[in-house]
Scaffold this motif. Structure first.
Motif, PDB file in Angstrom:
ATOM      1  N   CYS B  91      40.105 -18.784 -16.196  1.00 45.53           N
ATOM      2  CA  CYS B  91      38.679 -18.676 -16.466  1.00 45.53           C
ATOM      3  C   CYS B  91      38.001 -19.877 -15.823  1.00 45.53           C
ATOM      4  O   CYS B  91      38.583 -20.965 -15.726  1.00 45.53           O
ATOM      5  CB  CYS B  91      38.459 -18.686 -17.974  1.00 45.53           C
ATOM      6  N   ALA B  92      36.773 -19.675 -15.376  1.00 47.21           N
ATOM      7  CA  ALA B  92      36.012 -20.779 -14.787  1.00 47.21           C
ATOM      8  C   ALA B  92      34.570 -20.687 -15.238  1.00 47.21           C
ATOM      9  O   ALA B  92      34.071 -19.613 -15.591  1.00 47.21           O
ATOM     10  CB  ALA B  92      36.079 -20.736 -13.259  1.00 47.21           C
ATOM     11  N   ILE B  93      33.913 -21.829 -15.216  1.00 46.41           N
ATOM     12  CA  ILE B  93      32.484 -21.877 -15.493  1.00 46.41           C
ATOM     13  C   ILE B  93      31.789 -22.558 -14.335  1.00 46.41           C
ATOM     14  O   ILE B  93      32.383 -23.344 -13.606  1.00 46.41           O
ATOM     15  CB  ILE B  93      32.170 -22.642 -16.801  1.00 46.41           C
ATOM     16  N   ARG B  94      30.522 -22.211 -14.154  1.00 51.19           N
ATOM     17  CA  ARG B  94      29.750 -22.939 -13.147  1.00 51.19           C
ATOM     18  C   ARG B  94      29.268 -24.214 -13.811  1.00 51.19           C
ATOM     19  O   ARG B  94      28.644 -24.169 -14.875  1.00 51.19           O
ATOM     20  CB  ARG B  94      28.581 -22.122 -12.650  1.00 51.19           C
ATOM     21  N   GLY B  95      29.559 -25.327 -13.116  1.00 47.00           N
ATOM     22  CA  GLY B  95      29.360 -26.611 -13.774  1.00 47.00           C
ATOM     23  C   GLY B  95      27.946 -27.143 -13.786  1.00 47.00           C
ATOM     24  O   GLY B  95      27.648 -28.073 -14.531  1.00 47.00           O
ATOM     25  N   THR B  96      27.054 -26.595 -12.977  1.00 45.31           N
ATOM     26  CA  THR B  96      25.699 -27.144 -12.928  1.00 45.31           C
ATOM     27  C   THR B  96      24.704 -25.994 -12.960  1.00 45.31           C
ATOM     28  O   THR B  96      25.043 -24.867 -12.631  1.00 45.31           O
ATOM     29  CB  THR B  96      25.461 -27.961 -11.642  1.00 45.31           C
ATOM     30  N   PRO B  97      23.479 -26.243 -13.304  1.00 45.07           N
ATOM     31  CA  PRO B  97      22.481 -25.180 -13.296  1.00 45.07           C
ATOM     32  C   PRO B  97      21.965 -24.853 -11.905  1.00 45.07           C
ATOM     33  O   PRO B  97      21.193 -23.932 -11.746  1.00 45.07           O
ATOM     34  CB  PRO B  97      21.346 -25.752 -14.156  1.00 45.07           C
ATOM     35  N   SER B  98      22.422 -25.577 -10.890  1.00 42.72           N
ATOM     36  CA  SER B  98      21.954 -25.316  -9.536  1.00 42.72           C
ATOM     37  C   SER B  98      22.710 -24.142  -8.929  1.00 42.72           C
ATOM     38  O   SER B  98      23.579 -23.565  -9.553  1.00 42.72           O
ATOM     39  CB  SER B  98      22.150 -26.558  -8.664  1.00 42.72           C
ATOM     40  N   SER B  99      22.405 -23.836  -7.686  1.00 44.19           N
ATOM     41  CA  SER B  99      23.043 -22.708  -7.024  1.00 44.19           C
ATOM     42  C   SER B  99      24.257 -23.144  -6.219  1.00 44.19           C
ATOM     43  O   SER B  99      24.730 -22.408  -5.377  1.00 44.19           O
ATOM     44  CB  SER B  99      22.040 -22.018  -6.106  1.00 44.19           C
ATOM     45  N   TYR B 100      24.784 -24.318  -6.464  1.00 51.28           N
ATOM     46  CA  TYR B 100      25.864 -24.828  -5.627  1.00 51.28           C
ATOM     47  C   TYR B 100      27.202 -24.137  -5.884  1.00 51.28           C
ATOM     48  O   TYR B 100      28.136 -24.333  -5.145  1.00 51.28           O
ATOM     49  CB  TYR B 100      26.029 -26.319  -5.844  1.00 51.28           C
ATOM     50  N   ASN B 101      27.314 -23.373  -6.952  1.00 53.46           N
ATOM     51  CA  ASN B 101      28.529 -22.608  -7.219  1.00 53.46           C
ATOM     52  C   ASN B 101      29.756 -23.485  -7.451  1.00 53.46           C
ATOM     53  O   ASN B 101      30.876 -23.052  -7.248  1.00 53.46           O
ATOM     54  CB  ASN B 101      28.811 -21.630  -6.077  1.00 53.46           C
ATOM     55  N   GLU B 102      29.525 -24.720  -7.848  1.00 50.94           N
ATOM     56  CA  GLU B 102      30.646 -25.597  -8.201  1.00 50.94           C
ATOM     57  C   GLU B 102      31.241 -25.104  -9.503  1.00 50.94           C
ATOM     58  O   GLU B 102      30.534 -24.943 -10.495  1.00 50.94           O
ATOM     59  CB  GLU B 102      30.128 -27.018  -8.355  1.00 50.94           C
ATOM     60  N   GLN B 103      32.526 -24.830  -9.512  1.00 46.43           N
ATOM     61  CA  GLN B 103      33.147 -24.236 -10.685  1.00 46.43           C
ATOM     62  C   GLN B 103      34.261 -25.107 -11.229  1.00 46.43           C
ATOM     63  O   GLN B 103      34.962 -25.790 -10.481  1.00 46.43           O
ATOM     64  CB  GLN B 103      33.685 -22.852 -10.335  1.00 46.43           C
ATOM     65  N   PHE B 104      34.411 -25.046 -12.543  1.00 46.76           N
ATOM     66  CA  PHE B 104      35.457 -25.776 -13.244  1.00 46.76           C
ATOM     67  C   PHE B 104      36.328 -24.788 -13.986  1.00 46.76           C
ATOM     68  O   PHE B 104      35.830 -23.824 -14.576  1.00 46.76           O
ATOM     69  CB  PHE B 104      34.847 -26.807 -14.193  1.00 46.76           C
ATOM     70  N   PHE B 105      37.631 -25.070 -13.959  1.00 44.59           N
ATOM     71  CA  PHE B 105      38.603 -24.086 -14.396  1.00 44.59           C
ATOM     72  C   PHE B 105      39.270 -24.469 -15.714  1.00 44.59           C
ATOM     73  O   PHE B 105      39.479 -25.655 -16.004  1.00 44.59           O
ATOM     74  CB  PHE B 105      39.675 -23.903 -13.320  1.00 44.59           C
TER      75      PHE B 105
END
Lengths: 116, 114
Positions: B91-105
């Motif tokens: 499972c992953a979440i997007r880490g910031t509210p921006s559109s950068y699509n940085e995800q944490f697992f």
């Protein structure tokens, strides 16, 4: 559709030697690019990311990566590897789409082996 | 620490049985994702969610369904497990509210279907 190629399935490097892991991507514009590391039995940890600006980005654990638009590459480097760097490394590309929810597209990974 | 937990961490089940995997986040992030990891394939997106009750299919969604009734929980269900669904699920979440699509697992769930 976007894609990511990591040409090397396995790489063996001596401890203390320099490292370069290759990543090539296919995408219609400048993408968001990431490198993740996965130790055995663990989840993925973000090493570094490129969004825009300076094409040389610094990450954690002494890693850096350089974005080269002309070569569609985002290679990961480290000047001197440690035995603890042995792991699986994944390059990933994300959509450049304001507010988009699409997931990341990953390469198949490079398994890094460190020789004493 | 991105505040993501997955349960169970390991599961062995029989072909044809239903299985539900849970992802729980404590960060109140809008976007959540399910991936599967298989040798030689890297990670592939199964489904994702962009809000409560808002979900969509990823690259390898056949045989899987998802639900998100609360912001913090994203469930992945295998209605009738098959051996080809033996995998490690992240499972992953997007880490910031921006559109950068940085995800944490999350830490992953190892599923074996016999």
């Amino acid at each position: 559709a976007q894609s990511v190629t990591q040409p090397d399935i396995h790489i063996t490097v001596s401890e203390g030697a320099s490292l370069e892991l290759r990543c090539n991507y296919s995408y219609g514009a400048t993408p968001y690019l990431f490198w993740y590391v996965q130790s055995p039995g663990q989840g993925l940890q973000l090493l570094l990311k490129y969004f825009s600006g300076d094409t040389l980005v610094q990450g954690i654990k002494g890693f850096e990566a350089e974005f080269k638009r002309s070569q569609s590459s985002f290679n990961l480097r480290k000047p001197s590897v440690h035995w603890s760097d042995a792991a699986e490394y994944f390059c990933a590309v994300g959509e450049v789409n304001g507010g988009g929810a699409d997931g990341l597209t990953f390469g198949k990974g490079t398994h890094l082996i460190i020789q004493p | 620490d991105a505040g993501i937990t997955q349960s169970p961490r390991h599961k062995v089940t029989e072909t044809g049985t239903p299985v539900t995997l849970r992802c729980h986040q404590t960060e109140n992030h809008r976007y959540m994702y399910w991936y599967r990891q298989d040798p030689g394939h890297g990670l592939r997106l199964i489904h994702y969610s962009y809000g409560v009750k808002d979900t969509d299919k990823g690259e390898v969604s056949d045989g899987y369904s998802v639900s998100r009734s609360k912001t913090e929980d994203f469930l992945l269900t295998l209605e009738s497990a098959t051996s080809s669904q033996t995998s490690v699920y992240f499972c992953a979440i997007r880490g910031t509210p921006s559109s950068y699509n940085e995800q944490f697992f999350g830490p992953g769930t190892r599923l074996t279907v016999l």
